[in-house]
Design an enzyme around this catalytic site. Structure first.
Site, PDB file in Angstrom:
ATOM      1  N   PHE A   1     -17.460  27.447  -3.925  1.00  0.00           N
ATOM      2  CA  PHE A   1     -17.458  25.994  -4.315  1.00  0.00           C
ATOM      3  C   PHE A   1     -17.616  25.194  -3.343  1.00  0.00           C
ATOM      4  CE2 PHE A   1     -16.444  23.825  -8.248  1.00  0.00           C
ATOM      5  CZ  PHE A   1     -16.714  24.650  -9.117  1.00  0.00           C
TER       6      PHE A   1
ATOM      7  N   THR B   1     -21.400  21.997 -13.704  1.00  0.00           N
ATOM      8  CA  THR B   1     -20.333  22.534 -12.860  1.00  0.00           C
ATOM      9  C   THR B   1     -21.195  22.692 -11.557  1.00  0.00           C
ATOM     10  OG1 THR B   1     -18.884  24.389 -12.293  1.00  0.00           O
ATOM     11  CG2 THR B   1     -20.576  25.139 -13.500  1.00  0.00           C
TER      12      THR B   1
ATOM     13  N   GLU C   1      -4.185  14.143 -13.008  1.00  0.00           N
ATOM     14  CA  GLU C   1      -5.058  13.092 -12.378  1.00  0.00           C
ATOM     15  C   GLU C   1      -4.688  11.815 -12.284  1.00  0.00           C
ATOM     16  OE1 GLU C   1      -8.768  13.102 -14.292  1.00  0.00           O
ATOM     17  OE2 GLU C   1      -9.540  11.112 -13.199  1.00  0.00           O
TER      18      GLU C   1
ATOM     19  N   ARG D   1     -11.471  14.797  -3.591  1.00  0.00           N
ATOM     20  CA  ARG D   1     -11.188  15.778  -3.953  1.00  0.00           C
ATOM     21  C   ARG D   1     -12.093  17.016  -3.725  1.00  0.00           C
ATOM     22  NH1 ARG D   1     -11.585  18.654  -8.562  1.00  0.00           N
ATOM     23  NH2 ARG D   1     -12.309  17.023  -9.992  1.00  0.00           N
TER      24      ARG D   1
END
Lengths: 583, 253
Positions: free
Chosen positions: A116, A250, A380, A391
């Site tokens: 990621f 994503t 959040e 982030r």
């Protein structure tokens, strides 16, 4: 109607459900209020995974995760929060598995992990498989699993109740006021401790991945009391939203090998982040995309998108591991990612800032150690500041479970030690006034038009690239919209399910969030993480390595007062000195 | 008839604008004795979602129009509606899926079998009560290992369909058995039961099979396939119900 619970949770997404579970384990009475049914919460829209250094695929360590989180946050991350997080998230992921979460699996049957953005091994050497995933619907599975566990635990839910006010007197929270959408009645909740976990406010932007319901309600209610919102200028644009729609695609796609290409077919991220390329953190990828578009290398009819290329990936990977986004591309764009390029553009996604808390979730009332007794926040909507100026992908789900759990534990601990603080007389008076004002207003302004103008102007003036003149213009626009908001009238007189009234109320909350964001962004004359200023292009640690605390001026409704809070530059056992941020 | 204009929100694949008639079944318990149709003329493009259209009516034409919605992209399960006679999510149905040409009409009604509270918004409590009746939570009382429980990719894949459910109620409220007998737990609850029954880590298989074997359970299903056709997540629901029936019959998953 009047209720009483030791601990009251507001919001039933990942953070709220985790907090409710852990508060209940602390042997106190618990209820959870949400303006939705819990399974409708936006945690369910998260796709790619939750980062934790399990090391199931490749060697990994919490210190590497801590470093990546701090560097990803452009050193504005509070390092004590990052250390707690990087350690605790490992155990928290195992705990989700023990709750039955159906993770995807490695061949040995362990939790599967993939790469990621911004997650690396050995402090930045190369991308590492850290994201624990359940296909590309990890958030959906976390939301379902946590709701299931709350059903098992017998948690009391008040669904479709909109919180209209927090009762805070003499520095202590005493409860909340809420509007029951189904009856139009006002309920008051007397509580020893309240946990706020009601999510973000992405709907202030035109193109967003956020649900229609994410309107910053609790941030605004906190801010209206003269209490600070932290780091509101740091707002994340996710690089890959479906073109024009903003629906999340994503980052896990790029984790599985997907590539961003401009109109010439070039893999342009090689120029912007030579080491980790398409897996650079989101702020960097979003800016790179906008730069490509501005320089004329965009794709699509308006040239305002970039292509996401999966066509070289095995069909099985796409259909098995990326089924969700395959369905989204087919449904909304009529494209098949197996053979078609998917046009994407950055989409407003996540608030790094919010209600300031300490590492136990306790809400802070200023930048110098003051706090609100009995009031906690997580997720959040809170700013613990794990994410700093930007982030990393997967760290939002980790944040929910780690800090939602901590808020639940510490709120219950506090509730066991204290008695109920008395409620003021007529705690619902202000809420009733606010709702009556809207119902009886005689103006002709349309809430939807004001909202649309807010969304368009925030997108243009306080978006990915910012500058002083545009933001000054936006300060005036927000003022004007606030003035017009006072003339919004609600034409539906009904008591039951008056969603027009609720949407009008939500617009008021959104305007506050936009005001705090614009003022904070205009004030910070540097570029850091997601806050990028064309007129102040460099990070300026000498002057700006500090958190912003934005307060509504209670003497002048249109004025925002700015204060600061120190960044915690040391963890408990590790510390990482600010360095230039290259990938 | 009310005139309205809509801005196209999905021009990436936008076709030309068209004019549609949107016929909505309205009911306000505070003033109506029974439901009635109202028609709005709306300009929209083929790539717009049905949700965009009814949002437009609510925002600019008749703010009293009431329905649930949240994520607007098919993951939260709020906006199940009967659209042109079929249960669908308003946010996952594009106009091009339901109309052919300018001048066409789309009809929007509340899902059936649950009490209508207002317009398109129904009472979801009975639906969630049925959900809760199947023990919809993981049960394993054995001591937890320090790390994860081991489960092969093949065994994990057995939950791939059932764990995909978003509890939108499109299936249950399209089931003719559920319409006539509200005590039937319904397809959504059976899908949820399937998710745990076929989870190799769960230890309450027997208890759930017993629930499925009751007269409110799986034997009510007459394989009408409405549920499978209605599912916006493409879950092969009838097949999953058959798998549960077989598990009940042989008393093992």
């Amino acid at each position: 109607m009047h209720h009483r619970y030791d601990v009251l949770v507001v919001g039933a997404g990942g953070a709220g459900l985790m907090a409710a579970l852990y508060a209940a384990k602390g042997n106190v009475s618990v209820a959870c209020i949400s303006k939705l049914y819990p399974t409708r919460s936006h945690t369910g829209a998260a796709q790619g995974g939750v980062g934790a250094a399990l090391g199931n695929v490749q060697e990994d360590h919490w210190e590497w995760h801590m470093f990546d989180t701090i560097k990803g946050g452009d050193y504005l991350t509070d390092q004590d929060a990052a250390e707690i997080f990087s350690k605790d998230v490992i155990e928290a992921v195992y705990e989700l598995e023990h709750m039955g979460l159906p993770f995807s699996r490695t061949e040995e049957g362990k939790i599967a992990q993939r790469k990621f953005g911004g997650h690396t091994r050995e402090f930045g050497k190369a991308a590492v498989e850290r994201s624990c995933y359940a296909k590309d619907r990890t958030g959906h599975m976390i939301l379902q699993t946590l709701y299931q566990q709350n059903v098992k635990a017998g948690t009391t839910f008040y669904n479709e109740f909109h919180v209209t006010d927090l009762i805070i007197e003499d520095g202590r929270c005493r409860g909340v006021v809420a509007y029951d959408l189904s009856t139009g009645e006002i309920h008051t909740y007397h509580a020893k401790a309240v946990i706020l976990a009601a999510g973000g406010y992405g709907r202030i932007f035109k193109i967003t991945s956020n649900a229609l319901t994410l309107t910053g309600d609790l941030m605004s209610i906190y801010y209206r009391k003269g209490l600070p919102l932290e780091d509101m200028e740091f707002y994340q644009f996710h690089p890959t939203g479906l073109s024009k729609l903003g629906i999340l695609v994503t980052e896990g796609i790029r984790g599985e090998g997907g590539i961003l290409r401009n109109s010439t077919g070039e893999r342009f991220m090689e120029r912007y982040a030579p080491t980790i390329k398409d897996l650079a953190p989101r702020d960097i990828v979003s800016r790179s995309i906008i730069t490509e578009i501005r320089e004329g290398r965009g794709v699509g009819r308006d040239g305002d998108a970039i292509n996401l290329d999966l066509t070289h990936l095995p069909r099985e990977t796409i259909e098995q591991k990326l089924a969700e986004i395959t369905d989204l591309a087919r449904t909304y764009l009529g494209l098949d990612p197996i053979k078609d390029l998917v046009p994407i553009q950055p989409t407003a996604h996540y608030a790094m800032g919010g209600i300031p808390t300490d590492v136990n979730g306790l809400c802070l009332s200023d930048g110098h150690g003051g706090s609100i007794e009995g009031l906690y926040a997580a997720g959040e909507q809170a700013c613990v500041s794990l994410h700093g100026a930007n982030r990393l992908g997967t760290n939002s789900l980790g944040d929910l479970i780690v800090f939602g759990r901590r808020a639940g534990i510490y709120a219950a601990q506090y509730a066991r030690q204290v008695d109920y603080a008395p409620m003021p007389e007529n705690p619902e008076a202000e809420s009733k006034d606010m709702l009556n004002r809207m119902k009886n207003a005689s103006g002709t302004d349309n809430a939807a038009l004001i909202r649309k103008e807010l969304q368009e102007t925030m997108m243009n003036n306080v978006g990915i690239f910012r500058n002083g003149p545009d933001m000054e213009k936006q300060v005036d626009i927000v003022k004007e919209l606030k003035a017009r908001y006072k003339n919004v009238s609600v034409s539906d007189p009904s008591q039951r399910y008056n969603s027009e009234l609720m949407e009008a109320m939500e617009l008021g909350f959104m305007l506050d969030c936009a005001e705090a964001m614009t003022a904070s962004a205009l004030n910070r004359t540097e570029s850091r993480g997601a806050h990028d200023r064309e007129d102040y292009g460099e990070r300026d640690d000498a002057n700006w390595l500090k958190h912003t605390m934005a307060y509504k001026d209670l003497n002048n409704d249109n004025n925002v007062l700015i204060g600061y809070k120190d960044v915690s530059l040391k963890g408990y056992t590790r510390a990482f000195e600010p360095k230039p941020r290259v990938y | 008839m009310t005139q309205a204009q809509i801005t196209p929100s999905t021009p990436a694949t936008a076709a030309a604008m068209m004019t549609l008639k949107v016929k909505v079944l309205r009911f306000d318990p505070e003033k109506d004795k029974k439901a009635h149709w109202e028609t709005y003329e709306v300009e929209a493009s083929a790539g717009d979602r049905v949700l965009d259209v009814i949002n437009h009516v609510k925002w600019y034409v008749d703010p009293s129009l009431t329905f649930r919605r949240s994520c607007a992209h098919g993951i939260c399960g709020s906006d199940a509606m009967l659209i042109n006679g079929r249960n669908r999510l308003a946010c996952k149905t594009l106009l091009r899926d339901v109309v052919k040409k300018s001048g066409d009409t789309i009809t929007v009604e509340p899902i059936r079998g649950l009490k209508v509270e207002k317009d398109l918004l129904v009472d979801m409590e009975p639906f969630f009560d049925s959900y809760k009746a199947i023990m919809p939570y993981f049960i394993n009382e054995s001591p937890e290992p320090a790390a994860e429980r081991i489960q092969s990719p093949e065994l994990a894949e057995r939950m791939a369909h059932s764990s995909n459910c978003i509890l939108c109620a499109c299936c249950t409220t399209s089931c003719p058995i559920f319409w006539v007998n509200g005590s039937y737990l319904g397809p959504a609850s059976i899908v949820q039961a399937h998710r745990f029954i076929f989870d190799s880590r769960d230890e309450a298989t027997q208890q759930r099979l017993n629930i499925m074997n009751q007269n409110t359970g799986v034997w009510r299903c007459r394989t009408a396939y409405n549920c499978t056709e209605a599912c916006p997540r493409d879950i092969p629901i009838t097949q999953l119900i058959e798998e549960v029936k077989r598990a009940v019959m042989y008393q093992q998953a």
